[in-house]
Design a protein around this motif. Structure first.
Motif, short mmCIF file in Angstrom:
data_model
loop_
_atom_site.label_atom_id
_atom_site.label_comp_id
_atom_site.label_asym_id
_atom_site.label_seq_id
_atom_site.Cartn_x
_atom_site.Cartn_y
_atom_site.Cartn_z
N THR A 88 9.26 -0.30 -4.84
CA THR A 88 9.89 0.55 -3.83
C THR A 88 9.13 0.50 -2.51
O THR A 88 9.64 0.03 -1.51
CB THR A 88 9.99 2.00 -4.32
OG1 THR A 88 8.69 2.46 -4.72
CG2 THR A 88 10.94 2.10 -5.49
N GLY A 89 7.90 1.01 -2.49
CA GLY A 89 7.16 1.04 -1.23
C GLY A 89 7.51 2.28 -0.42
O GLY A 89 8.46 3.00 -0.71
N THR A 90 6.72 2.53 0.61
CA THR A 90 6.87 3.75 1.38
C THR A 90 8.13 3.77 2.24
O THR A 90 8.53 4.83 2.71
CB THR A 90 5.65 3.97 2.30
OG1 THR A 90 5.45 2.81 3.11
CG2 THR A 90 4.40 4.22 1.47
N CYS A 91 8.75 2.62 2.46
CA CYS A 91 10.00 2.63 3.22
C CYS A 91 11.15 3.15 2.38
O CYS A 91 12.21 3.51 2.90
CB CYS A 91 10.33 1.23 3.76
SG CYS A 91 10.77 0.02 2.51
N PHE A 115 0.83 -1.20 0.00
CA PHE A 115 0.00 0.00 0.00
C PHE A 115 0.87 1.25 0.00
O PHE A 115 1.89 1.32 0.67
CB PHE A 115 -0.94 0.00 1.21
CG PHE A 115 -1.89 -1.17 1.20
CD1 PHE A 115 -3.09 -1.09 0.52
CD2 PHE A 115 -1.56 -2.35 1.83
CE1 PHE A 115 -3.96 -2.17 0.48
CE2 PHE A 115 -2.42 -3.44 1.80
CZ PHE A 115 -3.62 -3.34 1.12
N GLY A 116 0.45 2.25 -0.75
CA GLY A 116 1.21 3.48 -0.88
C GLY A 116 0.94 4.45 0.25
O GLY A 116 0.19 4.17 1.19
N ASP A 117 1.55 5.61 0.14
CA ASP A 117 1.38 6.66 1.14
C ASP A 117 -0.08 7.11 1.18
O ASP A 117 -0.76 7.17 0.16
CB ASP A 117 2.28 7.85 0.77
CG ASP A 117 2.68 8.64 1.99
OD1 ASP A 117 2.35 8.21 3.11
OD2 ASP A 117 3.35 9.68 1.84
N TYR A 118 -0.57 7.40 2.36
CA TYR A 118 -1.95 7.84 2.60
C TYR A 118 -2.97 6.76 2.24
O TYR A 118 -4.14 7.07 2.02
CB TYR A 118 -2.25 9.13 1.82
CG TYR A 118 -1.45 10.31 2.31
CD1 TYR A 118 -1.85 11.03 3.43
CD2 TYR A 118 -0.28 10.68 1.66
CE1 TYR A 118 -1.10 12.09 3.89
CE2 TYR A 118 0.47 11.76 2.12
CZ TYR A 118 0.05 12.46 3.23
OH TYR A 118 0.81 13.51 3.67
#
Length: 228
Positions: free
Chosen positions: A199-202, A138-141
């Motif tokens: 990538t992902g939020t990390c 899941f992405g940001d927000y």
């Protein structure tokens, strides 16, 4: 604007923002925010009362149209709960939206779509740090869905009539620690290989930018090993 050195103080920022037409500050969780200086700006004559009213009017107009000030009994959405949100109709609509949002950049030899009738007896491998890790999908927000409704690529592919092997290769998107043997072992006998990278939020999110577009860590090596 302070960070960009456009203004020197929160008071200057509040005045500049108001003059530019800004009427809303994203300051959730901030006690010391920019627009708290508006009363001071008004007292100093930096802004006028009419300007303040002009900025506030569309905010409250929108809030009234959204029903924020209506009694709960008048709001049809107040009766909704997860049984409605996660209803079969809504889940099917989400599935339709997901299917229609895929972007196929290349389809050599008509590999896709994978047809269920062609799969019995086939061996499929799904590899990569995004293959079976719900936390990174899941992405940001993004909302935090109920675990039972999360389908990772591995979980989804295992619903097909096919033998599925799996290897993450690396446990998280940064992919600092990589097991080539794990990936090779999963793909070497497979008829079809699905590689799940990203990538992902990390790795990238708001206020966390990347200096290049390369795959993080050993992810490119993982892809090359799967192809070879």
């Amino acid at each position: 604007m302070l960070g960009h050195h456009y203004t020197g103080t929160f008071l200057e920022t509040a005045v500049a923002s108001m003059n530019a037409g800004c009427n809303l500050e994203l300051s959730y969780g901030m006690r010391n925010n920019v627009f708290m200086r508006i009363p001071q700006a008004l007292a100093l004559g930096n802004i006028t009362l009419q300007m303040l009213r002009d900025r506030v009017r569309p905010l409250f107009y929108t809030r009234m149209r959204l029903g924020e000030f209506d009694p709960p009994a008048m709001n049809p959405y107040s009766a909704l709960n997860l049984s409605v949100v996660q209803s079969p109709e809504h889940r099917n609509l989400s599935l339709e939206a997901a299917v229609k949002s895929f972007v196929l950049l290349k389809n050599s030899r008509g590999t896709l779509p994978l047809r269920a009738q062609d799969l019995p007896g086939k061996r499929l491998a799904v590899v990569g740090p995004f293959a079976d890790n719900p936390r990174v999908l899941f992405g940001d927000y993004a909302p935090v869905p109920e675990p039972q409704y999360i389908y990772t690529p591995r979980r989804g592919l295992e619903t097909l009539p096919v033998n599925v092997s799996f290897a993450a290769g690396c446990r998280e998107p940064r992919c600092q620690s990589y097991s080539r043997a794990e990936v090779v072992g999963a793909v070497e006998a497979a008829d079809v290989v699905v590689v799940c990278l990203g990538t992902g939020t990390c790795v990238e999110t708001e206020a966390r930018d990347r200096s290049d577009l390369s795959l993080p860590g050993h992810q490119l090596e993982l892809l090359q090993d799967a192809v070879q």
